[in-house]
Structures are given as C-alpha cells and as structure tokens.
Design an enzyme around this catalytic site. Sequence first.
Site, short mmCIF file in Angstrom:
data_model
loop_
_atom_site.label_atom_id
_atom_site.label_comp_id
_atom_site.label_asym_id
_atom_site.label_seq_id
_atom_site.Cartn_x
_atom_site.Cartn_y
_atom_site.Cartn_z
N LYS A 53 0.74 -1.39 0.41
CA LYS A 53 0.08 0.18 0.10
C LYS A 53 0.42 1.19 0.14
CE LYS A 53 -3.31 -2.96 2.32
NZ LYS A 53 -4.08 -2.91 3.76
N GLN A 97 -4.48 -2.31 9.74
CA GLN A 97 -4.52 -3.80 8.84
C GLN A 97 -5.23 -4.36 10.15
OE1 GLN A 97 -2.96 -4.49 5.73
NE2 GLN A 97 -3.17 -6.11 5.83
N ASP A 120 -10.37 2.10 3.55
CA ASP A 120 -11.03 1.21 3.20
C ASP A 120 -12.58 0.72 3.68
OD1 ASP A 120 -8.90 -0.18 3.44
OD2 ASP A 120 -8.25 -1.15 5.54
#
Length: 287
Positions: A53, A97, A120
């Site tokens: 990322k 994450q 996200d």
Amino acid sequence: MLAKIIDGKSLAASVRATQKSAIDALAARGVRPGLAAILVGNDPASHVYVRNKARACEETGVRSELHAFPDDIAETALLGRLARLNADPLVHGIVVQLPLPRHLDSFRVLAAVSPMKDVDGFHAVNLGALLQGRPGFVPGTPAGVMRLLEHAGVPLAGKNATIVGRSTIVGKPLALLLLQKDATVTICHSKTPDLATIANQADILIAAVGRAKLITAGMVKPGACVIDVGINRLADGRLAGDVDFESVRAVAGSITPVPGGVGPMTVAMLIVNTVRAAELSIGKPVE
Ligand code: NDP
C-alpha cells in the site's frame, strides 16, 4: 478454448494513473492526499500488505505514514492514536491492517476511525451507506472486483452471481454491489451443502474463501466469469488463489489470475478512496 485472462495488474495501473489529475487539482489547492496505516504486531502477510500500500501511495503521489505498534499494545493507546489521526488535517485516510491481535476488539478499533477518513470502508456508517445504496466509502476488494467485471465487459443484470465466502470485508459488501447492478446473487459459506451444484449455475463465480484450489473445473459453468479473491501461501512458498487456475481456465470464459488479479485492484481502490477523502476534506461533494 482457454478462458480470457482478466489482467488486474494493468487495470490497477490505469486506475491509479486516472487519479493523477485529481491529485494535481488538489495540489493546486495546497492539499496532498495523505494515508496513515496502523500496523500491530509481526504478522508477515500484514507487513507485506502494508508495504504494498505504501509503495502504491508513493508511485501515485499520495503521502503515506506508518504507525507500527508491538503485539501487546493496549487498546486505549491504539484508540488514542486513532483520535490524533482523526484530528490531523494532513491525514485524509486511515487504514487499520487486519487481523488485529486477539486482545484488541476489532469492532471497537474500526469504529474509532472517523467515517470521513475510513478509506477501507469498514466503519458501520460506510457499510450502512452501502446497504442503503447511498454514497460512502466502499471496501477496496469488492470495489476492485466490480471494476474488473466492468472492465472485462461482463454483463451483470439478470445474471446469476455466486460468491463463495461471506466476510464483512469481501463477500457481503460484494453481494450488495452486485445486487445494485441487478444480478441475482447467491452467497455460499462453510455450511453450504453441495457447493458444486450451486456454483455450477453461476454466470459469475467469485471465490473469497482462503482455501487453495477449492474451486475446481467441475464446479464451473462453461463460459462463466471466475473471479479469484483468495490469497493462499502454498507449501513451496508460491501464492495461489482459491481457484484451481489451470483446470478452470479450460472451462471458464474469463478468469482472474493470482497474483495479478484482484490484489492490485484492492490497492488501487484504496488510492481512489484516499484521493476522494482528500477531496471531501476541502468540501468536494460525495458521489
Ligand atoms: P474470512 O476467513 O473472513 O472468510 C472466509 C469465508 O469463506 C467465510 O465466509 C467461510 O464461511 C467461507 N468458507 C470457508 N471454508 C469454506 C468452504 N469449504 N466452502 C465454502 N465456504 C467456505 O476471509 P476473507 O473474506 O477475509 O478473505 C477470503 C480470502 O480472500 C483469503 O484468502 C484472503 O487472504 C483473501 N483476500 C484477498 C484480498 C485481495 O486483495 N485479493 C483482500 C481480502 C482478502 P463461514 O462464514 O461459514 O465461516
């Protein structure tokens, strides 16, 4: 005839390139999109994902910062850092994450991310917006799958779309997106008896399970589009999807490879969401 390969790597590169003009427009207003990644512990796969990322951010012109914590970090400390990032005007997107260590409550942690910075799309506000068909941040993997289908010209309206896997980050949001496009959607999971019979009726078959080679040629309708979300590490160290690529390729009409299919699109859609979050921060209306 072998199935057409849907190349996620090149589509992801072109999606990222399209963000360039939006990033330039933001720069003209003194804004550089910024993404903060929270990484807890030493899970090797999580480290690889966060690194990918960060690299994509760098290549696209998005500023990225890493907030790494030891395995045993207290939840209050993590929530405190999220509060600071929520208030930081240089940070437009925040990703946590997953998975988090067991002592941390993932729901509580994800709920602590501002919905305006939830690139996200895991916050209940954004998942709720998706359910209601309203604007919001859509999780990267399902959004990436939809872009792949669109790019490959796969018709969805009135077609049977079957998703194997019902997680909150892939299977369920993807079902909502496919419904929005008028597909007839079936979701299968570990308690589904006779997966093969259901999968066989799918015009679009999406595997998001985490079991190498679960989907075999006999489960695929001839000519179907097969999207492989799974990422599995084989004993010899290679990556494999949930689909037995070589055998299914002989039956399907089109198929995504692993690696080089859904994975790069997930990252590209994260970049798209981060740029959008930066636009939102200066008052650009949501679409
Ligand atoms: P989860 O473990 O959260 O969900 C897996 C799902 O698969 C569950 O719904 C489970 O059913 C179902 N399942 C398990 N075994 C079977 C079976 N034998 N038959 C049918 N269904 C089964 O995984 P995620 O959704 O987070 O991820 C799925 C895969 O996708 C993983 O390999 C992951 O690494 C990969 N992934 C890839 C991404 C990418 O960018 N390419 C991004 C995110 C994930 P039940 O609910 O009943 O337990």
